[in-house]
Design a protein around this motif. Structure first.
Motif, PDB file in Angstrom:
ATOM      1  N   PHE A  29       0.822  -1.196   0.000  1.00 22.78           N
ATOM      2  CA  PHE A  29       0.000   0.000   0.000  1.00 22.78           C
ATOM      3  C   PHE A  29       0.869   1.264   0.000  1.00 22.78           C
ATOM      4  O   PHE A  29       0.553   2.252  -0.642  1.00 22.78           O
ATOM      5  CB  PHE A  29      -0.880  -0.074   1.247  1.00 22.78           C
ATOM      6  CG  PHE A  29      -1.460   1.215   1.668  1.00 22.78           C
ATOM      7  CD1 PHE A  29      -2.468   1.805   0.935  1.00 22.78           C
ATOM      8  CD2 PHE A  29      -1.010   1.844   2.824  1.00 22.78           C
ATOM      9  CE1 PHE A  29      -3.003   2.995   1.337  1.00 22.78           C
ATOM     10  CE2 PHE A  29      -1.542   3.034   3.225  1.00 22.78           C
ATOM     11  CZ  PHE A  29      -2.546   3.604   2.481  1.00 22.78           C
ATOM     12  N   VAL A  35       3.670   9.110  -3.647  1.00 24.64           N
ATOM     13  CA  VAL A  35       3.471   9.972  -4.809  1.00 24.64           C
ATOM     14  C   VAL A  35       4.513  11.084  -4.881  1.00 24.64           C
ATOM     15  O   VAL A  35       4.916  11.499  -5.961  1.00 24.64           O
ATOM     16  CB  VAL A  35       2.046  10.574  -4.807  1.00 24.64           C
ATOM     17  CG1 VAL A  35       1.854  11.525  -5.949  1.00 24.64           C
ATOM     18  CG2 VAL A  35       1.032   9.460  -4.879  1.00 24.64           C
TER      19      VAL A  35
ATOM     20  N   ARG B 178      -7.724   3.095   3.759  1.00 22.34           N
ATOM     21  CA  ARG B 178      -6.603   2.981   2.831  1.00 22.34           C
ATOM     22  C   ARG B 178      -6.913   3.631   1.498  1.00 22.34           C
ATOM     23  O   ARG B 178      -6.092   4.350   0.948  1.00 22.34           O
ATOM     24  CB  ARG B 178      -6.259   1.519   2.609  1.00 22.34           C
ATOM     25  CG  ARG B 178      -5.543   1.021   3.805  1.00 22.34           C
ATOM     26  CD  ARG B 178      -4.977  -0.319   3.556  1.00 22.34           C
ATOM     27  NE  ARG B 178      -4.319  -0.733   4.782  1.00 22.34           N
ATOM     28  CZ  ARG B 178      -3.870  -1.943   4.981  1.00 22.34           C
ATOM     29  NH1 ARG B 178      -4.008  -2.852   4.035  1.00 22.34           N
ATOM     30  NH2 ARG B 178      -3.268  -2.238   6.091  1.00 22.34           N
ATOM     31  N   ALA B 181      -6.492   7.249   1.902  1.00 20.19           N
ATOM     32  CA  ALA B 181      -5.104   7.714   1.923  1.00 20.19           C
ATOM     33  C   ALA B 181      -4.504   7.735   0.523  1.00 20.19           C
ATOM     34  O   ALA B 181      -3.796   8.675   0.151  1.00 20.19           O
ATOM     35  CB  ALA B 181      -4.273   6.832   2.841  1.00 20.19           C
ATOM     36  N   VAL B 182      -4.801   6.722  -0.271  1.00 23.40           N
ATOM     37  CA  VAL B 182      -4.277   6.684  -1.633  1.00 23.40           C
ATOM     38  C   VAL B 182      -4.859   7.840  -2.444  1.00 23.40           C
ATOM     39  O   VAL B 182      -4.140   8.569  -3.140  1.00 23.40           O
ATOM     40  CB  VAL B 182      -4.589   5.340  -2.323  1.00 23.40           C
ATOM     41  CG1 VAL B 182      -4.247   5.413  -3.801  1.00 23.40           C
ATOM     42  CG2 VAL B 182      -3.808   4.215  -1.669  1.00 23.40           C
ATOM     43  N   SER B 185      -3.248  11.077  -1.407  1.00 26.37           N
ATOM     44  CA  SER B 185      -1.848  11.258  -1.767  1.00 26.37           C
ATOM     45  C   SER B 185      -1.767  11.730  -3.228  1.00 26.37           C
ATOM     46  O   SER B 185      -0.794  12.358  -3.628  1.00 26.37           O
ATOM     47  CB  SER B 185      -1.054   9.979  -1.554  1.00 26.37           C
ATOM     48  OG  SER B 185      -1.517   8.980  -2.407  1.00 26.37           O
ATOM     49  N   LEU B 186      -2.822  11.449  -3.996  1.00 30.10           N
ATOM     50  CA  LEU B 186      -2.861  11.960  -5.377  1.00 30.10           C
ATOM     51  C   LEU B 186      -2.922  13.478  -5.400  1.00 30.10           C
ATOM     52  O   LEU B 186      -2.487  14.121  -6.346  1.00 30.10           O
ATOM     53  CB  LEU B 186      -4.076  11.398  -6.111  1.00 30.10           C
ATOM     54  CG  LEU B 186      -3.946   9.964  -6.612  1.00 30.10           C
ATOM     55  CD1 LEU B 186      -5.257   9.510  -7.219  1.00 30.10           C
ATOM     56  CD2 LEU B 186      -2.835   9.862  -7.651  1.00 30.10           C
ATOM     57  N   GLU B 188      -1.172  15.369  -3.819  1.00 27.69           N
ATOM     58  CA  GLU B 188       0.224  15.817  -3.875  1.00 27.69           C
ATOM     59  C   GLU B 188       0.603  16.307  -5.270  1.00 27.69           C
ATOM     60  O   GLU B 188       1.433  17.200  -5.420  1.00 27.69           O
ATOM     61  CB  GLU B 188       1.161  14.663  -3.520  1.00 27.69           C
ATOM     62  CG  GLU B 188       1.239  14.360  -2.052  1.00 27.69           C
ATOM     63  CD  GLU B 188       2.235  15.253  -1.343  1.00 27.69           C
ATOM     64  OE1 GLU B 188       3.250  15.598  -1.953  1.00 27.69           O
ATOM     65  OE2 GLU B 188       1.968  15.609  -0.191  1.00 27.69           O
TER      66      GLU B 188
END
Lengths: 267, 261
Positions: A29, A35, B178, B181-182, B185-186, B188
């Protein structure tokens, strides 16, 4: 002495690995949420497209660098500061103090266990990526891979001791993670995580070479990319070891002072 | 009106609690300032080697960085302490208590709390935007500022709606930490103008995950070089996403089976 440590770590590592195995998916994960280095890499590729060969770094260099840097950052990353802080704040440290082994062994063993499990996820991914993509290449022999691996392991230990030293601030104030946040923020520049040190001005690089942060990312990555002579590698190892000694000393001294100060909360 | 009164009470409480810890309060500002400087210097490294990246100068990039702080600060102040907790409410069954209150449940779920830790971020972010313009020796005109305000509101609305869409799936999936969070983080990627990204990544960031609408387009509006289509699409996209996400929330509530009973 050695037998005693062998027994301590044998037990603690088993426990840590067992725990970490429960969360294996987390390592995978992490890959999806890394990123930031990807963004930096893409911007460098845009710069490279603009400037061309004058930059001295090709697209292949940038891709290889950031893949390795993300991996190194993951493998030398530690959470010792937060572990200490939680124990000191909640007073669970009191429990740890009753155990036969010094609390630091619990923290170190837990991190090592996690890293071993991380490795089983990260390493195959890197190997597959390098094999599949011609843009990722590390043109060095096995001896340099070994040197880089050793450097990453030392980097991890250095990071744990550096964090332990800063964590001791928690005996006196609640600001320890804020202080370390500032230090590690500056460290991200000096470690080469944000951009390759080679692309910073000369003076900056000279300072970075003498500070502990380079050992966490840039040093092993430069080895993998074949950018360092053996003399430079020896120098890098020496800097790492000196800082390791310094932080271990600071941590031990602060630990003794802190324990006298410690009033077990909740006990 | 009643809702505004409620908000005033909620936020006053949070602020009073935060001000109890003076040192914490000031060190949070210090930290925000530090990370702003960190991001500015980090973007400066590229410009040791070139004057322009894909048509953006350093100061123009700083405008985007400032907006990234503004938008991200908004997310941390209002979205993270509220919508992101939705999956906790579902797991613990406490969503029941929210649903039975005599106030609109979506209002409570999205605005009840405020993250006072990051209140400096949006202000400092806008400060960086002003600094960048001052240093360039130019100022945006009235129409540019008006267009910018429109696009900034659209950006915040888009961010809110996307969050609501994502968080609402928690009614069925229960745990989406999760995925959350993914997805974030994009965000960013919004640190820099989308023009920096090439090919399919750029299309992805414009069309699929509309990061371009969050920072790049408002920055372009302020710099007076926004494409006409973007100025038209942004408010439409914001409105559509907002309506759809609210509809989705109401639809999902029909499937909510309480955890406690």
């Amino acid at each position: 002495m050695i037998r005693r440590y062998y027994r301590i770590y044998n037990t603690l590592l088993r426990v840590a690995i067992g725990e970490a195995l429960q969360y294996r998916a987390q390592a995978l994960f992490w890959l999806l949420s890394a990123v930031f280095p990807l963004v930096m890499m893409v911007v460098w590729l845009a710069v490279e497209a603009e400037v061309g060969p004058a930059l001295g770094w090709s697209a292949t260099d940038f891709i290889s660098y950031y893949v390795a840097a993300a991996m190194a950052q993951r493998l030398t990353g530690a959470s010792a500061l937060w572990n200490w802080q939680a124990e000191i704040r909640d007073g669970t440290l009191s429990l740890q103090l009753l155990r036969p082994a010094d609390p630091v062994h619990h923290i170190v063993a837990a991190q090592l266990g996690w890293k071993l499990v991380d490795l089983t996820v990260v390493l195959p991914l890197i190997v597959i990526a390098t094999w599949l993509s011609p843009a990722i290449s590390y043109p060095v022999g096995p001896e340099l891979f070994a040197a880089a691996a050793g450097s990453m392991l030392l980097g991890l230990v250095l990071n744990m001791m550096m964090q332990s030293a800063f964590a001791m601030i928690a005996f006196w104030t609640t600001q320890s993670s804020n202080v370390f946040g500032l230090v590690s923020g500056i460290g991200q520049f000096l470690s080469g995580y944000i951009a390759p040190l080679a692309l910073f001005p000369e003076q900056f690089r000279q300072v970075a070479n003498l500070l502990p942060f380079r050992s966490l990312v840039s040093l092993p990555v430069e080895m993998l990319m074949g950018k360092l002579s053996w003399a430079e590698i020896g120098f890098g190892y020496a800097v790492t070891l000196i800082w390791l000694a310094i932080f271990t000393l600071i941590y031990r001294l602060a630990w003794r002072a802190g324990l006298r100060q410690y009033e077990a909360v909740g006990a | 009106m009643r809702y505004f009164k409620l908000l005033a009470i909620f936020y006053k409480n949070s602020l009073i609690t935060e001000l109890e810890y003076r040192v914490q309060f000031w060190s949070n500002i210090g930290l925000s300032l530090f990370w702003l400087a960190w991001a500015s210097v980090g973007s400066g490294v590229f410009f040791f080697h070139t004057d322009q990246i894909a048509g953006w100068s350093y100061h123009e990039v700083l405008v985007v960085v400032g907006l990234f702080f503004t938008v991200n600060g908004f997310r941390q102040m209002l979205i993270q302490p509220n919508l992101t907790r939705l999956s906790q409410y579902v797991q613990m069954g406490t969503l029941d208590y929210i649903l039975v209150r005599p106030v609109n449940s979506l209002f409570l779920v999205s605005l009840r709390n405020i993250g006072v830790h990051n209140w400096g971020d949006p202000l400092l972010g806008m400060g960086l935007v002003c600094y960048a313009f001052l240093d360039m020796g130019r100022a945006p005109g009235g129409p540019e500022i008006a267009l910018f305000m429109l696009l900034l509101i659209a950006a915040l609305l888009i961010l809110y709606s996307l969050n609501l869409l994502l968080q609402t799936t928690t009614i069925w999936l229960v745990n989406i930490e999760r995925a959350d969070a993914v997805a974030w983080s994009l965000l960013e990627a919004g640190r820099y103008p989308v023009d920096f990204y090439k090919g399919w990544v750029r299309s992805l960031l414009t069309v699929v995950v509309p990061v371009a609408f969050l920072t790049t387009f408002p920055a372009q509006a302020l710099l007076g070089r926004l494409d006409n289509w973007a100025a038209l699409v942004a408010p439409v996209l914001a409105t559509v996403l907002f309506v759809v996400s609210i509809g989705f929330w109401q639809f999902a509530l029909r499937y909510y089976t309480s955890a406690s009973s």
